[in-house]
Enzyme design. Sequence first.
Site, PDB file in Angstrom:
ATOM      1  N   GLY A   1       0.833  -1.205   0.000  1.00 25.63           N
ATOM      2  CA  GLY A   1       0.000   0.000   0.000  1.00 25.63           C
ATOM      3  C   GLY A   1       0.865   1.250   0.000  1.00 25.63           C
ATOM      4  O   GLY A   1       0.615   2.197  -0.768  1.00 25.63           O
TER       5      GLY A   1
ATOM      6  N   THR B   1       7.744  -5.931   4.587  1.00 25.41           N
ATOM      7  CA  THR B   1       6.548  -6.699   4.938  1.00 25.41           C
ATOM      8  C   THR B   1       6.988  -8.005   5.563  1.00 25.41           C
ATOM      9  O   THR B   1       7.816  -8.719   4.978  1.00 25.41           O
ATOM     10  CB  THR B   1       5.624  -7.018   3.739  1.00 25.41           C
ATOM     11  OG1 THR B   1       5.160  -8.378   3.851  1.00 25.41           O
ATOM     12  CG2 THR B   1       6.309  -6.901   2.413  1.00 25.41           C
TER      13      THR B   1
ATOM     14  N   ASP C   1       5.105 -10.382   5.760  1.00 26.34           N
ATOM     15  CA  ASP C   1       4.417 -11.431   4.995  1.00 26.34           C
ATOM     16  C   ASP C   1       5.205 -11.868   3.761  1.00 26.34           C
ATOM     17  O   ASP C   1       4.861 -12.868   3.138  1.00 26.34           O
ATOM     18  CB  ASP C   1       3.036 -10.938   4.538  1.00 26.34           C
ATOM     19  CG  ASP C   1       2.082 -10.722   5.702  1.00 26.34           C
ATOM     20  OD1 ASP C   1       2.433 -11.109   6.822  1.00 26.34           O
ATOM     21  OD2 ASP C   1       0.995 -10.161   5.480  1.00 26.34           O
TER      22      ASP C   1
HETATM   23  N1  LIG Z   1      -3.623   2.530  -3.883  1.00 21.54           N
HETATM   24  C1  LIG Z   1      -3.080   3.419  -3.040  1.00 21.54           C
HETATM   25  N2  LIG Z   1      -2.811   4.671  -3.463  1.00 21.54           N
HETATM   26  C2  LIG Z   1      -2.275   5.575  -2.629  1.00 21.54           C
HETATM   27  N3  LIG Z   1      -1.957   5.324  -1.336  1.00 21.54           N
HETATM   28  C3  LIG Z   1      -2.189   4.106  -0.855  1.00 21.54           C
HETATM   29  C4  LIG Z   1      -2.752   3.073  -1.676  1.00 21.54           C
HETATM   30  N4  LIG Z   1      -2.880   1.952  -0.927  1.00 21.54           N
HETATM   31  C5  LIG Z   1      -2.421   2.275   0.299  1.00 21.54           C
HETATM   32  N5  LIG Z   1      -1.988   3.541   0.351  1.00 21.54           N
HETATM   33  C6  LIG Z   1      -1.476   4.234   1.526  1.00 21.54           C
HETATM   34  O1  LIG Z   1      -0.251   3.673   2.005  1.00 21.54           O
HETATM   35  C7  LIG Z   1      -0.224   3.646   3.420  1.00 21.54           C
HETATM   36  C8  LIG Z   1       0.060   2.250   3.915  1.00 21.54           C
HETATM   37  O2  LIG Z   1      -0.831   1.326   3.298  1.00 21.54           O
HETATM   38  P1  LIG Z   1      -1.303  -0.012   4.045  1.00 21.54           P
HETATM   39  O3  LIG Z   1      -1.977   0.347   5.313  1.00 21.54           O
HETATM   40  O4  LIG Z   1      -2.063  -0.826   3.074  1.00 21.54           O
HETATM   41  O5  LIG Z   1       0.039  -0.714   4.492  1.00 21.54           O
HETATM   42  P2  LIG Z   1       1.204  -1.385   3.653  1.00 21.54           P
HETATM   43  O6  LIG Z   1       2.142  -0.339   3.205  1.00 21.54           O
HETATM   44  O7  LIG Z   1       0.623  -2.249   2.585  1.00 21.54           O
HETATM   45  O8  LIG Z   1       1.927  -2.232   4.772  1.00 21.54           O
HETATM   46  P3  LIG Z   1       1.482  -3.674   5.349  1.00 21.54           P
HETATM   47  O9  LIG Z   1       2.647  -4.552   5.073  1.00 21.54           O
HETATM   48  O10 LIG Z   1       1.321  -3.437   6.799  1.00 21.54           O
HETATM   49  O11 LIG Z   1       0.229  -4.099   4.665  1.00 21.54           O
HETATM   50  C9  LIG Z   1      -1.574   4.179   3.892  1.00 21.54           C
HETATM   51  O12 LIG Z   1      -1.439   5.504   4.290  1.00 21.54           O
HETATM   52  C10 LIG Z   1      -2.442   4.024   2.670  1.00 21.54           C
HETATM   53  O13 LIG Z   1      -3.495   4.972   2.594  1.00 21.54           O
HETATM   54  O1  LIG Z   2      -3.462  -5.074  12.704  1.00 25.12           O
HETATM   55  P1  LIG Z   2      -2.711  -4.371  11.646  1.00 25.12           P
HETATM   56  O2  LIG Z   2      -1.705  -3.404  12.140  1.00 25.12           O
HETATM   57  O3  LIG Z   2      -3.636  -3.787  10.635  1.00 25.12           O
HETATM   58  O4  LIG Z   2      -1.832  -5.434  10.853  1.00 25.12           O
HETATM   59  C1  LIG Z   2      -2.224  -6.744  10.578  1.00 25.12           C
HETATM   60  C2  LIG Z   2      -1.644  -7.250   9.322  1.00 25.12           C
HETATM   61  O5  LIG Z   2      -0.364  -6.778   9.027  1.00 25.12           O
HETATM   62  C3  LIG Z   2       0.424  -7.836   8.502  1.00 25.12           C
HETATM   63  O6  LIG Z   2       1.320  -8.250   9.451  1.00 25.12           O
HETATM   64  C4  LIG Z   2       1.242  -7.369   7.347  1.00 25.12           C
HETATM   65  O7  LIG Z   2       2.160  -6.413   7.822  1.00 25.12           O
HETATM   66  C5  LIG Z   2      -0.572  -8.943   8.192  1.00 25.12           C
HETATM   67  O8  LIG Z   2      -0.078 -10.246   8.173  1.00 25.12           O
HETATM   68  C6  LIG Z   2      -1.593  -8.724   9.257  1.00 25.12           C
HETATM   69  O9  LIG Z   2      -2.844  -9.227   8.945  1.00 25.12           O
HETATM   70 MG   LIG Z   3      -0.142  -4.234   2.629  1.00 30.86          MG
END
Ligand SMILES: Nc1ncnc2c1ncn2[C@@H]1O[C@H](COP(=O)(O)OP(=O)(O)OP(=O)(O)O)[C@@H](O)[C@H]1O
Ligand SMILES: O=P(O)(O)OC[C@H]1O[C@](O)(CO)[C@@H](O)[C@@H]1O
Ligand SMILES: [Mg+2]
Length: 442
Positions: free
Chosen positions: A182, A209, A211
């Site tokens: 994200g 990540t 994961d």
């Molecule tokens: N498609 C998108 N376009 C712009 N910003 C995004 C998008 N998807 C996610 N973000 C932003 O990126 C930030 C982190 O996204 P998210 O919470 O999905 O975690 P992540 O980076 O995927 O990490 P994780 O491994 O915990 O999932 C948030 O502020 C979210 O709004």
């Molecule tokens: O509770 P939170 O902070 O949204 O994160 C949970 C998720 O984040 C992850 O650890 C990925 O970072 C997933 O495996 C898990 O479901």
């Molecule tokens: Mg993510």
Amino acid sequence: MAPESVDLTVRTLGDCRIESPLAPLLAETESTEHYVDENDRVLFDDTVNMIAARKAKLDALPGFEPGGPRRKIFFQPSKTRVGIVTCGGLCPGLNDVIRGLVLELTSHYGVTKIYGFRNGYQGFIAKYGHPPIDLDAEAVSGVNEYGGTILGTSRGSQDPYEIVDCLESMSINVLFVIGGDGSMRGALTIADVVKERGLKIAVIGVPKTIDNDIPYIDQSFGFQTAFSKATESLRSAHVEARAVPNGVGLVQVMGRHSGFIACYATLANNDADYVLIPEVPFQLDGDDGFLAHLRRRVRERGHAVVVAAEGAGQEYLESGEPGQVDQSGNRKLKDIGLYLRRRIADDFAEHGMETSLKYIDPSYAIRSVPANPYDSVYCIRLAHAAVHAAMAGRTAMVVGRWRGRFVHVPIALAISKRNQVDPAGDLWMSVLETTGQPRTFG
Ligand SMILES: Nc1ncnc2c1ncn2[C@@H]1O[C@H](COP(=O)(O)OP(=O)(O)OP(=O)(O)O)[C@@H](O)[C@H]1O
Ligand SMILES: O=P(O)(O)OC[C@H]1O[C@](O)(CO)[C@@H](O)[C@@H]1O
Ligand SMILES: [Mg+2]
């Protein structure tokens, strides 16, 4: 299978005309088994069959730009202003990366202005009231000893135009985004707004990540620490299960869409009998189903250990209502661990078998810890590669390791799909060999 078609071209902000302060270190570098010279490429494919299937000349084979210092750079270090942000869930090694970036920028390039934006993308938006902090060698001293992130993090979307307004108003030239899929999507939208406005701001991602679900990189940092920590729960589950008649140890580990933590933790201590992951659907009921299999195994061997990734078997939990999502739009999963616990207990009772089931969910305990030494090394090397790429004017890319080499991966590619355990691949085969479970249930 036809070879994948991938665009490996990395965006740049312009020509590199400035002599790098690291140039003297590069005088004798050349491609070796340990290093790739900056003019070389890291091949996308690494088997003869894969390369042959391309039916291409040698110089037309797809390859990644190697990571590492460039002789000429784009930004004048003394005038370069840098921002760093961490977004998404926690991951071991975030502080290692922050420290690695700051030390490389200050000690080797002589950058003096580095800002840490706080609490993820919120840190760029004035209304949240989290002003950036100054980062220097002292501010990051010893931070790698701790889990979490000294900058804080958040989920939830923020307007990329407002983020770029903030970068412009602070005259930031380079932004490092440390986050998951994200966050990288967010970083790409920022890089696109930067381009749309004709600005020269480099946006470089360091993908994190636990994961391990980011594609086109061998492994994400923090993953090794996380699965190592998860092995402690598997060990406990095994000890508990063996200590009582018909004992069952059930462990749920993180892994929303990818079962890497479950697989690696299982392989690490070789005591689990069943691994359930999102990539491999399983049938619970029936003579060939998981429950019957588990019962037979416990009857024959006296105990069993089951490992489930949190995203496994979600089809059993769908209630028909539209799924809930978190602030970032990620689907909230239902609890497969608790469901399995109930179904296993009921199944043994129905079949008149005594059992004692011990359920362990290490949950956040596997991702809130400091990085282990292996991940710390990986983090610092990713941080170095990220700084070299940024100073050389690369943008809209992440640093990663591919086939053991540090490379530049366009963000668009890194978010184009999810890295998942291949049910036909060698990792899952190793899991089947280790556990003795059948390829499918039912
Ligand atoms: N498609 C998108 N376009 C712009 N910003 C995004 C998008 N998807 C996610 N973000 C932003 O990126 C930030 C982190 O996204 P998210 O919470 O999905 O975690 P992540 O980076 O995927 O990490 P994780 O491994 O915990 O999932 C948030 O502020 C979210 O709004
Ligand atoms: O509770 P939170 O902070 O949204 O994160 C949970 C998720 O984040 C992850 O650890 C990925 O970072 C997933 O495996 C898990 O479901
Ligand atoms: Mg993510």
